[in-house]
Every structure is written in C-alpha cells, then in structure tokens.
Design an enzyme around this catalytic site. Structure first.
Site, PDB file in Angstrom:
ATOM      1  N   SER A 178      31.658  24.110  24.447  1.00 55.77           N
ATOM      2  CA  SER A 178      31.651  25.214  23.645  1.00 55.77           C
ATOM      3  C   SER A 178      32.594  25.365  22.363  1.00 55.77           C
ATOM      4  CB  SER A 178      31.661  26.598  24.235  1.00 55.77           C
ATOM      5  OG  SER A 178      30.597  26.723  25.049  1.00 55.77           O
ATOM      6  N   LEU A 179      32.907  24.054  22.065  1.00 52.85           N
ATOM      7  CA  LEU A 179      33.933  23.931  20.674  1.00 52.85           C
ATOM      8  C   LEU A 179      33.132  23.951  19.504  1.00 52.85           C
ATOM      9  CD1 LEU A 179      36.450  21.178  22.093  1.00 52.85           C
ATOM     10  CD2 LEU A 179      36.837  23.719  21.726  1.00 52.85           C
ATOM     11  N   TYR A 187      19.621  30.580  30.596  1.00 50.09           N
ATOM     12  CA  TYR A 187      20.882  30.789  31.163  1.00 50.09           C
ATOM     13  C   TYR A 187      21.463  29.502  31.127  1.00 50.09           C
ATOM     14  CZ  TYR A 187      19.677  35.668  32.059  1.00 50.09           C
ATOM     15  OH  TYR A 187      19.331  36.905  31.986  1.00 50.09           O
ATOM     16  N   THR A 219      45.022  18.563  24.117  1.00 49.51           N
ATOM     17  CA  THR A 219      44.606  17.457  23.118  1.00 49.51           C
ATOM     18  C   THR A 219      45.385  16.322  23.603  1.00 49.51           C
ATOM     19  OG1 THR A 219      44.491  19.248  21.422  1.00 49.51           O
ATOM     20  CG2 THR A 219      44.731  17.257  20.826  1.00 49.51           C
ATOM     21  N   GLN A 220      46.488  16.205  23.841  1.00 51.84           N
ATOM     22  CA  GLN A 220      47.044  14.851  24.009  1.00 51.84           C
ATOM     23  C   GLN A 220      46.347  14.278  25.128  1.00 51.84           C
ATOM     24  OE1 GLN A 220      51.373  15.248  24.746  1.00 51.84           O
ATOM     25  NE2 GLN A 220      51.605  17.044  23.406  1.00 51.84           N
ATOM     26  N   LYS A 238      53.474  16.793  15.497  1.00 52.53           N
ATOM     27  CA  LYS A 238      53.387  16.535  17.176  1.00 52.53           C
ATOM     28  C   LYS A 238      52.040  16.035  17.602  1.00 52.53           C
ATOM     29  CE  LYS A 238      54.727  18.842  21.491  1.00 52.53           C
ATOM     30  NZ  LYS A 238      54.999  20.268  21.949  1.00 52.53           N
ATOM     31  N   CYS A 269       5.779  34.592  18.305  1.00 55.40           N
ATOM     32  CA  CYS A 269       4.971  33.885  19.564  1.00 55.40           C
ATOM     33  C   CYS A 269       4.631  35.112  20.363  1.00 55.40           C
ATOM     34  CB  CYS A 269       6.201  32.747  20.349  1.00 55.40           C
ATOM     35  SG  CYS A 269       5.012  31.445  20.991  1.00 55.40           S
ATOM     36  N   GLN A 282       1.896  38.290  20.830  1.00 57.66           N
ATOM     37  CA  GLN A 282       1.156  38.502  22.063  1.00 57.66           C
ATOM     38  C   GLN A 282       1.385  39.718  22.488  1.00 57.66           C
ATOM     39  OE1 GLN A 282       2.007  35.201  24.911  1.00 57.66           O
ATOM     40  NE2 GLN A 282       1.370  33.752  23.469  1.00 57.66           N
ATOM     41  N   HIS A 321       6.390  29.558  15.591  1.00 54.69           N
ATOM     42  CA  HIS A 321       7.989  29.906  15.651  1.00 54.69           C
ATOM     43  C   HIS A 321       8.498  29.697  14.070  1.00 54.69           C
ATOM     44  CE1 HIS A 321       8.838  30.821  19.943  1.00 54.69           C
ATOM     45  NE2 HIS A 321       7.818  29.852  19.967  1.00 54.69           N
ATOM     46  N   GLU A 337      11.123  30.620  12.852  1.00 57.40           N
ATOM     47  CA  GLU A 337      12.461  30.440  12.828  1.00 57.40           C
ATOM     48  C   GLU A 337      13.092  29.082  12.784  1.00 57.40           C
ATOM     49  OE1 GLU A 337      10.769  31.701  15.311  1.00 57.40           O
ATOM     50  OE2 GLU A 337      11.606  31.066  17.426  1.00 57.40           O
TER      51      GLU A 337
END
Ligand code: GLN
Length: 537
Positions: A13-14, A53, A191-192, A223, A381, A385, A507, A509
């Site tokens: 999730s970055l 989910y 990170t390293q 660094k 959609c 309905q 759809h 969107e």
C-alpha cells in the site's frame, strides 16, 4: 523502446501504482508516448473472482479484461489505452506454461521456473512493446520485495534489463521511511534492508522513491544515498499529499523524478508542461462550489472497493469547479436507522455496482428516498437494477418485485438473467464484459449530456432489465433512454419528472479522467450543486 521497472519494499500500500501512473503523466507531458503494465504475483488468473475485501475494485478494460485497480490509475493519469496484456498474474504465466507443456512444446525438457516461467514473463514485455509502439514502458511489479511469490518476476526483469543494456532500463524502488514518534525521528533502516534484499537478487535500483509523512532532511537523504548505493539526487521524497492524489505528478516533478528517469534512459526531451494539470489541482484545492454526495454501498469501510467511482465523482466536481465531499453510507445502516436519518442533507445520492444480497434493501430505500425527495440520483450497474426494483415496487405496485439474483422465485422478476448467461457454469471471466455500443434516445437527458447518440461503455454484469416489463415502466415515466443498438438490452434509464435521476447498466466510472470528466458524472454533480436540498457545508 526504454523500460522503467517499479518495485516496492518494506510494506504494501505504498502507492506504487499511483507513482508509476504519475511518472507516466510527467513523461507524456515531455512529449513521450508511454504505456504501463502491471505484474501481479498471485495465482488467480485475474482478480475477477476475488472479493473486494481481498483485492479492492476490479477494474475493467475495453476488451473486457478484469484487472487490478492500478490499471485504473494508469488510464486516468495518461492517454494510454490498455488491453488484457497490460496486466499479468502468476496464474496466467503458469497457465500458459502448463498448456505448452501439455501440448509438448518443450520437446522433452524439464519445465522449470528459470527459464520457462521467467521467459514467459519476458514474453509479455515483448508483446506490449510490439503492440503499443510506445517510447517508454513502465512496468510495476506488485507485492513487496522479499515475498516468495514475487521472485520469478524480479528475476525476469533482472535478465531483461541485462539484455537491453544500461541506458535502456532503469529500476525505481519505492520504500517507506517511517516516523517513530517516541524517537521523534524518521528511520531509514527498513529502506536499507529492502534495497539490500533487491541487490541480493541482482537488481541495483538507480532511483529510490521514499514514501514518508515528513520531509526528508539533507542528512537523511545523504545517509540513504550512502547506504543504498544510489546517487544523492536520486533519493526522491514522496510525502503524503494534502488534498488529492492528482498532486502526486507535480510533487514528483518538483523532486525531478522525470528528469532523472530521462537522464538514466538517455532521453533528450523538454521539461514537462504541467499547466493544465495545475489548473485541475486549483479546482480541487479551492473550488467555487461545494457539495456532499452519499455513496451507498456495502464495502464502504474499504477505500479501494469503489476506487473508480470515487475518482469519477471527483472528476465530475472538477468539471463543475465544485469540491465534493463523499459520504460513504453503509446500506445496512439505512435498513437499521431509516433513510431520512442517514441520508438527510445530502446533495446527491449514488448507488454503485455490487453483487450479493447483503445491503440490497437499504439501497432500495436510498433510491426511494432520492426519487421521492427529488434528490439527484446516479445509479451504476447494480445501482440501475436497484432503481428498477424500487420503481416496480413503489410506483408500479408490483409487490415483491426483485432481481432473480436475490430472489429467484419473485413474482415480478424485473431484473433477470439472459438465456446465454443461464448456461454459464464457470465464474471467472464469464460475465458480460467490456466495451459495448449503446444507442441513446433522441430528447433524453443522457443524449443531451453525452452530446451524442451512440456511445461505448464498459460492462461487468450478468443480470439485465427484463424486457417483458418495458411497456409498463415506460408508461409510468421510467424512460429507457439507452439500449444496445439491436434494441434488446436496456443500458440506461432515467425518470422524466425528476431533476436528475439517471442510471446505467454499464460502468461509466471506468472512462472518467481528471482532464476529461465523464458526461454522466459531470451532469450529476452539476445537478447536485444546483439543487437546493443539501445543507451548506
Ligand atoms: N450483480 C449484478 C449483476 O451481475 C450487478 C453487477 C454489478 O453491479 N457490477 O448483474
């Protein structure tokens, strides 16, 4: 052709997809033709069978491919047109390799992860190269470095980069620099370690994009540069944005990410012209108007479940210079507390797509509320309905009217399966999928909004408006304003005597962009902020 590979480390999730897409925006605005591709290490053939989910929204392409939601970012941020080849999962790779093995294509050899799986992954890169004729291909590798599942993909891109040679491929690694409250410091160790993990595999990233909540100081950048073996100016800060994800390209431009990529790839282009993008941000940050829209769903606690819907609403806001506050309404809450309590004061109501019975009655109550109180309504959609079921029950007096998806024995099956769907046994990739033409009725609100009579929109559903009820609905003012060109399938409906009540079987969107807001969302937000019902924010 030049190649950019985007990997991720430390945590998921970055926003790798967003960063890849934002880089795409910048490169396009430097005059380059860009395309993007996502590799997903899971074994599902595509995300179509996964629950929101597990996976968030399933994004649908013109060709009917059910793909990862990052492809939505790619299409919204760039001009690239994607196909099913732009999303590759481990499941697809293994399926192809095993099919070949059964056909005897490997001529007696032992079939192995290296080279057979990795070659198949590289084939997909070559395929995109041939199809897209782009100058730059950005490939995002899903998952986190260190995951077992991701290894074949990393090995494949390592080999690929070696083949095309330095100056033709660049590795960008995204990491997280957490802020430790107790110490009052940003920490670089994760990170390293994640860069070390990549180097173990043989990949040395040239650029690090560091997600962080606070600015990286000069010392911290030094660094990271020293310990991770990247140039000082290639340590890029990507702080959380203040207002909108559409700020990310501008933020990365300030950090000179696109300059760096072009330098590494020997691409000589002028700086990106982002004036039009800045205007979008202005409208997002300081809009002339404001409105609150309720999205009534059953996965509302999940930000990713209705991703494209939320984005398209925001684009509709941009088109109207109107800031939109999205209220995520749990359909079951309406069932418990009543529509008035939950929906009062909203400028507009939207019911998005969905499957399964949970929350359906709450959605029907939301539609009834919008229809009776004359609040602008947009249904997508399942939302179309639901509008049909509500009208049948409450206007046409068809007691117990329903969709056969939820009540197979309903006396009034106003939404039902088409014959060709009845035979379908497999769940994966078997819905009515992808772009289909739709004919709009002359004089309808839809035709007025689109400014056209034939449109193309993306679909993902099994159930349809039941044609047996057409006349009854139309006679009562429920206009079937869009159908398939042969007239057989109802694609769009609208209410005659309502300020804005429109719903589509498709759809919309999936076709909205910040710089090209979708006509239905533009019209919906316009109706919402001119309506008088909503309380001021
Ligand atoms: N469940 C409905 C159908 O299959 C609606 C699908 C959707 O909203 N995407 O037709």
């Amino acid at each position: 052709m030049k190649y950019v590979f985007v990997t991720g480390g430390v945590i998921s999730s970055l926003g790798k997809g967003l960063t890849a897409a934002a880089l795409g925006t910048l490169l396009e605005n430097r005059g380059l033709k860009v395309t993007l591709q996502k590799f997903d290490p899971y074994l599902n053939v595509d995300p179509g069978t996964m629950s929101p989910y597990q996976h968030g929204e399933v994004y649908v392409l013109d060709d009917g491919a059910e793909t990862d939601l990052d492809l939505g970012h790619y299409e919204r941020f760039t001009r690239t047109k994607l196909t099913r080849f732009n999303n590759l999962t481990s499941g697809q790779v293994y399926q192809t390799v095993l099919d070949k093995e059964r056909r005897g294509d490997y001529l007696g050899k032992t079939v192995q992860v290296i080279p057979h799986i990795t070659d198949e992954i590289q084939n997909r890169i070559h395929q995109i190269v041939e199809q897209s004729k782009a100058d730059v291909l950005i490939t995002e590798i899903g998952g986190t470095t260190g995951d077992i599942e991701g290894l074949p993909f990393l090995e494949a891109i390592r080999e690929f980069a070696l083949d095309v040679g330095p100056g033709n491929a660049v590795f960008i690694h995204m990491t997280y620099v957490p802020y430790i409250k107790a110490a009052g410091e940003l920490k670089t160790k994760p990170t390293q370690q994640s860069v070390a993990k990549l180097r173990e595999i043989g990949i040395t990233p040239q650029i690090l994009v560091c997600r962080c909540e606070y600015a990286l100081s000069k010392e911290l950048r030094q660094k990271i540069s020293l310990f991770c073996n990247v140039r000082y100016d290639a340590v890029i800060e990507e702080k959380d944005v203040d207002h909108s994800i559409y700020e990310v390209p501008l933020m990365l431009q300030r950090e000179r990410l696109d300059d760096l990529v072009c330098q590494f790839l020997h691409l000589d282009t002028p700086a990106a012209n982002m004036t039009h993008w800045q205007e979008i941000i202005r409208k997002l940050v300081a809009p002339q108007h404001r409105v609150r829209i309720g999205v009534v769903g059953k996965y509302i606690e999940l930000n990713d479940a209705y991703k494209s819907v939320y984005e398209a609403i925001i684009h509709g806001g941009v088109a109207n210079d109107c800031g939109v506050e999205i209220e995520k309404v749990d359909a079951e809450e309406i069932e418990k507390s009543g529509a008035d309590k939950v929906l009062k004061g909203l400028g507009g109501i939207l019911v998005p797509g969905g499957f399964g019975e949970r929350g359906v009655e709450g959605k029907i109550m939301a539609v009834q509320y919008a229809r009776e109180k004359r609040i602008p309504y947009l249904g997508l959609c399942l939302g179309m309905q639901i509008a049909t079921i509500e009208f049948a029950r409450n206007v046409l007096n068809m007691k117990g009217a329903h969709s056969t998806e939820f009540a197979p024995a309903t006396p009034f099956p106003v939404i039902a399966l088409l014959d060709d769907q009845r035979e379908v046994a497999n769940k994966g990739g078997t819905m009515r999928l992808g772009a289909q033409p739709c004919q709009l009725r002359v004089g309808s609100k839809a035709a007025q909004l689109y400014g056209a009579f034939v449109i193309n929109e993306r679909h993902r559903h099994r159930y349809e408006f039941n044609n047996a009820y057409r006349e009854q609905f139309e006679a009562a003012g429920f206009l079937l304003s869009g159908t398939s060109p042969d007239g057989k399938l109802v694609e769009l409906i609208e209410l005659k005597d309502h300020p804005f009540f429109l719903a589509s079987q498709f759809h919309p969107e999936f076709l909205s962009k910040p710089n090209a807001p979708h006509p239905l969302f533009r019209g919906f937000i316009a109706a919402c902020h001119t309506a008088i019902h909503h309380r001021p924010l």
